[in-house]
Design a protein around this motif. Structure first.
Motif: not given
Length: 596
Positions: A311-333
């Protein structure tokens, strides 16, 4: 006589024991906020409470008005909801809010406009305010069937409305409009070429039409040539866009990346606001592989250098966070959902590219999501996932998501259930249903996408908008589409068996979407212990006419117990935003979604 004092003592003790304790709670124990006299949506369909209390950003207790008001302390803020319906904060499981935040105050939004005449008048008025060197731009969120004329505007109409300032209008992932001034400013001519798209010509000169065949690259690339906001105005723009989402009841959203959205540069503004505690929408985000040919290297860099769920939001839990990769993983798809064109055939080498990328994600136990409109694409994707899993087990251990899935088959649904995936669906058919119906027929249309079957199989399903360059960002349109089964133009796509109840649709846009950021245990219900994220609706969602759902807004939106937007009976509680900039911004004169 000696027994009387003892009897008196007993009577006094009994009186004290039986009399309710009317003393207020101590300040440390009293709730921060009480909302009462309401219709509060609970976990079970058809069940409602009257009131709730909030303490330290979470729901403390839910019950009757009488029960909850007894908890009041000297410093407790108490709000009378006057019988209004209160829902958990809406959570868009697939949108592009980070990118839109950088551009919102530059854009004239046709979302919700009901006639071409009004849309053209807005263009004309905005052109009079727009300074030299700037553009009038309409970037998605509208469809031809929302207009009473039931057609698209013409280039002739656009040129007549704005002859002397450059105009760019983007329609779905299908068409772009440039007025003649815009063609002139960009310098487009008969030699202007884009892979996967075309600049339409007449007598050797550009007409102003940009046609996506089969990809939207021509539309994206043109957009990148237009002026951008300064860093200071991007901060203001993002605050105003998130506030606009709050106005529509949104308290959480999951950003699915997007074309032209580079990490970390294009995330710097929202990250800065998060660190200042100024975000009003809890934001989880996925990283989108932007440049063709660099997708694998990007994924390797991200998994080596970035921390998930931090979490990178100073005022609230789970305010701003990285969750994963996508929705485009490769342009071929990439299988863009341009239903004005035939289904794109993915390249033969797609599997090898996707395999290499998913392998990196599987080794690092990174969640991911992948854009997949068509069943033919999904079949090929699932085979790659199963192959990678045999070497580097991740299925049913890491959350992974299929996005869109309009034509998915029951066979592939059963595979996704077995493989532990989830499906994020959006109301894209609200805007494109007529095109889909014409191309694929009524039988294919009535289960596109098959949400009821997904739920029957127990697959996690989240509802969202895919705003802002295709569908509108307004989540009320997603609820309307899921409940009514209709397009903007009133075409009935789905019969009763494929439509959701109002509660089911709301559930997918709250607790259902929370699964997609691994937060279903902390938000999505109005329930003791969960985050106090909620919206007080302008009308009763459960009893109004279906068509009225499209016009719903929030009169009070609260995130983590903090009021982030207020209107109507609560207007005096509305936080004052910073002055809007630039001064000529379309948002200053029209706002965002046109609720009129």
């Amino acid at each position: 006589m000696k027994k009387l004092p003892i009897l008196g003592f007993i009577l006094v003790a009994l009186f004290n024991f039986c009399t309710p304790n009317t003393e207020k709670l101590q300040p440390a124990d009293a709730p921060d906020l009480i909302v009462y006299n309401a219709k509060v949506v609970l976990e079970s369909e058809g069940q409602f409470a009257e009131a709730f209390a909030v303490k330290d950003g979470n729901f403390l207790q839910v019950g009757t008005s009488e029960e909850i008001l007894k908890l009041k302390g000297d410093s407790t803020q108490v709000l009378d909801a006057q019988g209004k319906t209160i829902v958990p904060g809406l959570n868009d499981s697939h949108t592009h809010l980070i990118r839109e935040g950088l551009n919102y105050t530059l854009e004239l939004r046709w979302d919700g406009v009901t006639s071409i005449a009004e849309a053209l008048q807005m263009l004309k008025e905005e052109a009079e305010r727009t300074p030299e060197g700037e553009w009038i731009r309409v970037v998605g969120g509208w469809g031809e069937f929302q207009f009473k004329e039931k057609r698209l505007p013409t280039l002739e109409e656009i040129n007549a409305a704005v002859p002397d300032k450059p105009v760019y209008i983007m329609y779905l992932y299908s068409l772009g409009y440039l007025n003649q001034k815009g063609v002139e400013v960009l310098g487009y001519d008969q030699n202007t070429k884009f892979p996967g798209g075309e600049v339409a010509l007449k007598n050797g000169k550009p007409t102003g039409f940009l046609i996506a065949k089969p990809s939207a690259l021509v539309l994206y690339k043109t957009l990148t040539l237009l002026p951008k906001l300064s860093k200071e105005d991007q901060l203001i723009s993002t605050v105003y866009y998130f506030r606009e989402l709050n106005r529509l009841g949104v308290t959480s959203a999951i950003d699915a990346g997007g074309g032209g959205q580079y990490f970390p540069d294009d995330y710097a503004v929202v990250k800065e606001l998060a660190q200042q505690g100024k975000l009003s929408v809890r934001t989880s985000y996925y990283l989108f592989a932007v440049d063709k040919g660099k997708e694998l290297q990007d994924v390797k860099t991200w998994t080596a250098n970035q921390k998930l769920f931090e979490n990178q939001d100073m005022l609230r839990p789970n305010g701003y966070m990285l969750h994963g990769a996508g929705e485009n993983l490769t342009w071929a798809a990439a299988d863009f959902e341009n239903f004005l064109e035939p289904r794109p055939e993915l390249a033969q080498g797609m599997e090898a590219e996707l395999d290499s990328i998913v392998t990196v994600l599987a080794k690092n136990k990174w969640p991911f999501r992948i854009h997949a409109t068509y069943d033919e694409s999904i079949t090929r994707f699932l085979k790659v996932l199963e192959k990678v899993d045999r070497k580097h087990p991740f299925l049913n251990r890491v959350r992974w998501i299929i996005d869109h899935a309009e034509t998915i088959s029951e066979e592939n649904l059963r595979k996704i259930k077995r493989m532990g995936g989830g499906i994020a669906v959006q109301n894209r058919m609200l805007f494109q249903g007529e095109y889909f119906l014409e191309r694929y027929g009524a039988e294919a249309t009535k289960q596109a996408p098959p949400i009821k079957k997904m739920l029957e199989l127990g697959i996690p399903v989240g509802l969202g908008t895919d705003g802002t360059r295709v569908s509108s960002y307004n989540p009320m349109l997603a609820l309307y589409w899921a409940v009514s089964g209709k397009t903007w133009g009133g075409t009935q796509l789905y019969d009763e068996s494929a439509r959701l109840s109002r509660y089911e649709a709301l559930k997918l846009l709250t607790i259902g979407s929370a699964w997609f950021s691994s937060e279903e245990y902390v938000k999505g219900y109005i329930k003791e212990g969960m985050y106090a994220d909620f919206a007080v609706l302008s009308k009763d969602y459960f009893s109004i006419q279906e068509e009225e759902i499209k016009q719903l807004t929030s009169e009070l939106t609260v995130v983590g117990g903090k009021i982030v937007f207020a209107d109507g009976i609560f207007k005096e509680l509305d936080p004052t935003p910073a002055p809007l900039s630039p001064a000529w911004s379309p948002v200053k004169f029209y706002g965002g979604y046109q609720n009129r």
